[in-house]
Design a protein around this motif. Structure first.
Motif, PDB file in Angstrom:
ATOM      1  N   ARG A  89       0.816  -1.217   0.000  1.00 28.32           N
ATOM      2  CA  ARG A  89       0.000   0.000   0.000  1.00 28.32           C
ATOM      3  C   ARG A  89       0.849   1.265   0.000  1.00 28.32           C
ATOM      4  NH1 ARG A  89      -4.899  -1.327   4.326  1.00 28.32           N
ATOM      5  NH2 ARG A  89      -5.776  -3.113   3.180  1.00 28.32           N
ATOM      6  N   ASP A  90       2.170   1.096   0.085  1.00 26.99           N
ATOM      7  CA  ASP A  90       3.085   2.243   0.140  1.00 26.99           C
ATOM      8  C   ASP A  90       2.753   3.141   1.319  1.00 26.99           C
ATOM      9  OD1 ASP A  90       5.147   3.900  -0.504  1.00 26.99           O
ATOM     10  OD2 ASP A  90       4.248   4.741  -2.314  1.00 26.99           O
ATOM     11  N   GLU A  91       2.601   2.529   2.480  1.00 24.22           N
ATOM     12  CA  GLU A  91       2.258   3.258   3.694  1.00 24.22           C
ATOM     13  C   GLU A  91       3.369   3.126   4.729  1.00 24.22           C
ATOM     14  OE1 GLU A  91      -2.620   2.582   3.489  1.00 24.22           O
ATOM     15  OE2 GLU A  91      -1.409   1.528   4.986  1.00 24.22           O
ATOM     16  N   ALA A 138       8.584  -3.928  -4.179  1.00 22.93           N
ATOM     17  CA  ALA A 138       9.956  -3.485  -4.441  1.00 22.93           C
ATOM     18  C   ALA A 138       9.979  -2.071  -5.012  1.00 22.93           C
ATOM     19  CB  ALA A 138      10.646  -4.457  -5.387  1.00 22.93           C
ATOM     20  N   ARG A 139       9.065  -1.770  -5.903  1.00 22.26           N
ATOM     21  CA  ARG A 139       9.033  -0.424  -6.482  1.00 22.26           C
ATOM     22  C   ARG A 139       8.710   0.623  -5.418  1.00 22.26           C
ATOM     23  NH1 ARG A 139       6.889  -3.294 -11.035  1.00 22.26           N
ATOM     24  NH2 ARG A 139       4.736  -2.936 -10.395  1.00 22.26           N
ATOM     25  N   HIS A 140       7.786   0.295  -4.530  1.00 21.04           N
ATOM     26  CA  HIS A 140       7.457   1.236  -3.458  1.00 21.04           C
ATOM     27  C   HIS A 140       8.650   1.439  -2.527  1.00 21.04           C
ATOM     28  CE1 HIS A 140       2.856   0.331  -3.888  1.00 21.04           C
ATOM     29  NE2 HIS A 140       3.290   1.203  -4.778  1.00 21.04           N
ATOM     30  N   LEU A 141       9.333   0.351  -2.207  1.00 18.80           N
ATOM     31  CA  LEU A 141      10.496   0.451  -1.328  1.00 18.80           C
ATOM     32  C   LEU A 141      11.604   1.272  -1.985  1.00 18.80           C
ATOM     33  CD1 LEU A 141      11.906  -0.369   1.302  1.00 18.80           C
ATOM     34  CD2 LEU A 141      12.698  -2.437   0.129  1.00 18.80           C
ATOM     35  N   VAL A 142      11.833   1.060  -3.255  1.00 20.82           N
ATOM     36  CA  VAL A 142      12.859   1.809  -3.983  1.00 20.82           C
ATOM     37  C   VAL A 142      12.546   3.296  -3.975  1.00 20.82           C
ATOM     38  CG1 VAL A 142      13.722   2.281  -6.308  1.00 20.82           C
ATOM     39  CG2 VAL A 142      13.731  -0.063  -5.417  1.00 20.82           C
ATOM     40  N   ARG A 143      11.303   3.627  -4.204  1.00 23.74           N
ATOM     41  CA  ARG A 143      10.904   5.036  -4.204  1.00 23.74           C
ATOM     42  C   ARG A 143      11.242   5.689  -2.875  1.00 23.74           C
ATOM     43  NH1 ARG A 143       8.217   7.848  -0.721  1.00 23.74           N
ATOM     44  NH2 ARG A 143       6.760   6.110  -0.480  1.00 23.74           N
ATOM     45  N   ALA A 144      10.882   5.028  -1.780  1.00 26.79           N
ATOM     46  CA  ALA A 144      11.130   5.599  -0.462  1.00 26.79           C
ATOM     47  C   ALA A 144      12.621   5.595  -0.128  1.00 26.79           C
ATOM     48  CB  ALA A 144      10.346   4.812   0.590  1.00 26.79           C
ATOM     49  N   THR A 157      14.362   8.509  -1.738  1.00 27.68           N
ATOM     50  CA  THR A 157      14.043   9.742  -1.031  1.00 27.68           C
ATOM     51  C   THR A 157      14.865   9.859   0.251  1.00 27.68           C
ATOM     52  OG1 THR A 157      11.776   9.732  -1.898  1.00 27.68           O
ATOM     53  CG2 THR A 157      12.185  11.056   0.079  1.00 27.68           C
ATOM     54  N   ALA A 158      15.070   8.726   0.928  1.00 25.62           N
ATOM     55  CA  ALA A 158      15.784   8.720   2.204  1.00 25.62           C
ATOM     56  C   ALA A 158      17.304   8.738   2.042  1.00 25.62           C
ATOM     57  CB  ALA A 158      15.374   7.492   3.015  1.00 25.62           C
ATOM     58  N   GLY A 159      17.796   8.551   0.814  1.00 29.21           N
ATOM     59  CA  GLY A 159      19.234   8.535   0.603  1.00 29.21           C
ATOM     60  C   GLY A 159      19.912   7.260   1.074  1.00 29.21           C
ATOM     61  N   VAL A 160      19.201   6.131   0.959  1.00 24.52           N
ATOM     62  CA  VAL A 160      19.770   4.835   1.367  1.00 24.52           C
ATOM     63  C   VAL A 160      21.029   4.555   0.551  1.00 24.52           C
ATOM     64  CG1 VAL A 160      19.348   2.340   1.215  1.00 24.52           C
ATOM     65  CG2 VAL A 160      17.623   3.842   2.225  1.00 24.52           C
ATOM     66  N   ARG A 161      22.035   3.986   1.209  1.00 22.42           N
ATOM     67  CA  ARG A 161      23.320   3.740   0.561  1.00 22.42           C
ATOM     68  C   ARG A 161      23.547   2.276   0.181  1.00 22.42           C
ATOM     69  NH1 ARG A 161      27.539   7.466   4.103  1.00 22.42           N
ATOM     70  NH2 ARG A 161      26.435   9.468   3.832  1.00 22.42           N
ATOM     71  N   HIS A 162      22.678   1.395   0.625  1.00 24.11           N
ATOM     72  CA  HIS A 162      22.838  -0.026   0.271  1.00 24.11           C
ATOM     73  C   HIS A 162      21.493  -0.724   0.427  1.00 24.11           C
ATOM     74  CE1 HIS A 162      25.328  -4.011   0.804  1.00 24.11           C
ATOM     75  NE2 HIS A 162      24.665  -3.960  -0.332  1.00 24.11           N
ATOM     76  N   LEU A 163      20.980  -1.261  -0.673  1.00 23.61           N
ATOM     77  CA  LEU A 163      19.713  -1.992  -0.684  1.00 23.61           C
ATOM     78  C   LEU A 163      20.012  -3.438  -1.042  1.00 23.61           C
ATOM     79  CD1 LEU A 163      16.658  -2.228  -0.567  1.00 23.61           C
ATOM     80  CD2 LEU A 163      16.528  -1.203  -2.848  1.00 23.61           C
ATOM     81  N   GLU A 205      13.795  -7.603  -8.825  1.00 24.05           N
ATOM     82  CA  GLU A 205      15.233  -7.440  -9.051  1.00 24.05           C
ATOM     83  C   GLU A 205      15.514  -6.233  -9.937  1.00 24.05           C
ATOM     84  OE1 GLU A 205      17.230 -10.812 -10.595  1.00 24.05           O
ATOM     85  OE2 GLU A 205      16.508 -12.208  -9.069  1.00 24.05           O
ATOM     86  N   ARG A 206      14.745  -6.107 -11.006  1.00 27.76           N
ATOM     87  CA  ARG A 206      14.965  -5.006 -11.940  1.00 27.76           C
ATOM     88  C   ARG A 206      14.664  -3.659 -11.298  1.00 27.76           C
ATOM     89  NH1 ARG A 206      12.150  -8.173 -17.047  1.00 27.76           N
ATOM     90  NH2 ARG A 206      14.071  -9.203 -17.799  1.00 27.76           N
ATOM     91  N   ALA A 207      13.657  -3.614 -10.424  1.00 18.44           N
ATOM     92  CA  ALA A 207      13.361  -2.364  -9.717  1.00 18.44           C
ATOM     93  C   ALA A 207      14.545  -1.936  -8.868  1.00 18.44           C
ATOM     94  CB  ALA A 207      12.117  -2.535  -8.846  1.00 18.44           C
ATOM     95  N   VAL A 208      15.191  -2.905  -8.237  1.00 12.99           N
ATOM     96  CA  VAL A 208      16.344  -2.600  -7.379  1.00 12.99           C
ATOM     97  C   VAL A 208      17.571  -2.246  -8.211  1.00 12.99           C
ATOM     98  CG1 VAL A 208      17.972  -3.614  -5.739  1.00 12.99           C
ATOM     99  CG2 VAL A 208      15.508  -3.991  -5.455  1.00 12.99           C
ATOM    100  N   SER A 209      17.881  -3.062  -9.207  1.00  9.40           N
ATOM    101  CA  SER A 209      19.098  -2.830  -9.994  1.00  9.40           C
ATOM    102  C   SER A 209      18.995  -1.569 -10.844  1.00  9.40           C
ATOM    103  CB  SER A 209      19.392  -4.037 -10.886  1.00  9.40           C
ATOM    104  OG  SER A 209      18.352  -4.240 -11.829  1.00  9.40           O
ATOM    105  N   GLY A 210      17.786  -1.183 -11.215  1.00  8.96           N
ATOM    106  CA  GLY A 210      17.608   0.015 -12.017  1.00  8.96           C
ATOM    107  C   GLY A 210      17.291   1.259 -11.217  1.00  8.96           C
ATOM    108  N   SER A 211      17.403   1.162  -9.904  1.00 13.73           N
ATOM    109  CA  SER A 211      16.991   2.267  -9.034  1.00 13.73           C
ATOM    110  C   SER A 211      17.993   3.412  -8.980  1.00 13.73           C
ATOM    111  CB  SER A 211      16.789   1.737  -7.607  1.00 13.73           C
ATOM    112  OG  SER A 211      18.039   1.300  -7.065  1.00 13.73           O
TER     113      SER A 211
END
Length: 260
Positions: free
Chosen positions: A58-60, A86-92, A95-101, A124-130
């Motif tokens: 739900r991207d909440e 995965a796409r929702h997690l990548v988006r957030a 935004t948060a400036g995560v350095r390792h997913l 996988e593609r959502a993460v590798s293309g993020s």
């Protein structure tokens, strides 16, 4: 990984209360890493583990969960929607400036033509293309899943045995240890697969379970049709070359689990 006060930053784990997450979290705590778990159900903090309410599908709650986080271990998964999560997690995370997913995936994500494998590949593609630094580990089916399948089949009067279908089940504790090693290391992209030490047919897995339970069942060969059947018979769900092999066998797992 510390914040401006010198305190260590939390590592966010999704799926932290599941089969894999419940093994990963204690290992992170043993390494001295504070852990934050994304959960749909609020829980009190305990022993260096805090819980933040959120829902990946739900991207909440993701922005709050990722506040101050540099490393994310994405272990959450289900029968459907892993690509969306995965796409929702990548988006957030961006935004948060995560350095390792760090992502757990499955061997055969790019070769087995089944919907669940396709969602894993899309994740996988959502993460590798993020654009984020990332690491992905593909693992074989866990011993727990092999046991669940064998238990369900053993309830039938005749156990179907899909011809040519093989698994290379791996111990979830070894997967957990590898994921912690990867999360505490540098981003490495797609790392070598992790599979079990032995390839088994589904018939062998069922026979082992029945024998351990002292049960007898008729076993009937069946043919898995279509593209998925051809992929399994070709071993496209296996990793026979270049994989890291675990040490704990299916037989050892089964003996331990049924003795408990």
């Amino acid at each position: 990984m510390t914040d401006t006060t010198g305190s260590p930053r939390p590592l966010l784990v999704t799926g932290g209360t599941g089969t894999l997450g419940s093994l990963v979290v204690p290992l992170l705590r043993e390494a001295g890493v504070p852990v934050r778990i994304l959960s749909r159900t609020p829980r009190p903090a305990a022993d260096g583990v805090t819980y933040v309410r959120g829902d990946l599908l739900r991207d909440e709650g993701l922005d709050a969960a990722l506040d101050g986080v540099e490393t994310v271990l994405h272990l959450a998964g289900g029968p459907k929607g892993d690509d969306v999560a995965a796409r929702h997690l990548v988006r957030a995370a961006k935004t948060a400036g995560v350095r390792h997913l760090v992502l757990i995936s499955v061997i055969g994500a790019d070769t087995v033509p089944l919907a669940w494998f396709r969602t894993k590949l899309d994740a996988e593609r959502a993460v590798s293309g993020s654009g984020l630094p990332w690491t992905t580990l593909r693992a074989a089916q866990f011993h727990e899943l092999a046991l669940t399948v064998a238990e369900k089949l053993a309830k039938l009067p005749v156990v179907p045995v899909p011809g040519g279908v093989r698994w290379q089940p791996v111990d979830s504790r070894e997967v957990a240890a590898r994921l912690v090693e990867l999360a505490l290391g540098k981003p490495a992209g797609l790392v070598p697969d992790l599979a079990g030490p032995t390839v088994h047919t589904l018939g062998e897995l069922s026979r082992d379970y029945l024998r351990a339970r002292g049960k007898r069942r008729l076993m009937m060969p069946v043919r898995m049709p279509g593209k998925a059947g051809r992929a399994y018979r070709a071993g496209e769900n296996l990793s026979l070359d270049g994989a890291v092999l675990g040490e704990r066998t299916w037989e050892a797992f089964l003996a331990e689990r049924l003795a408990s």
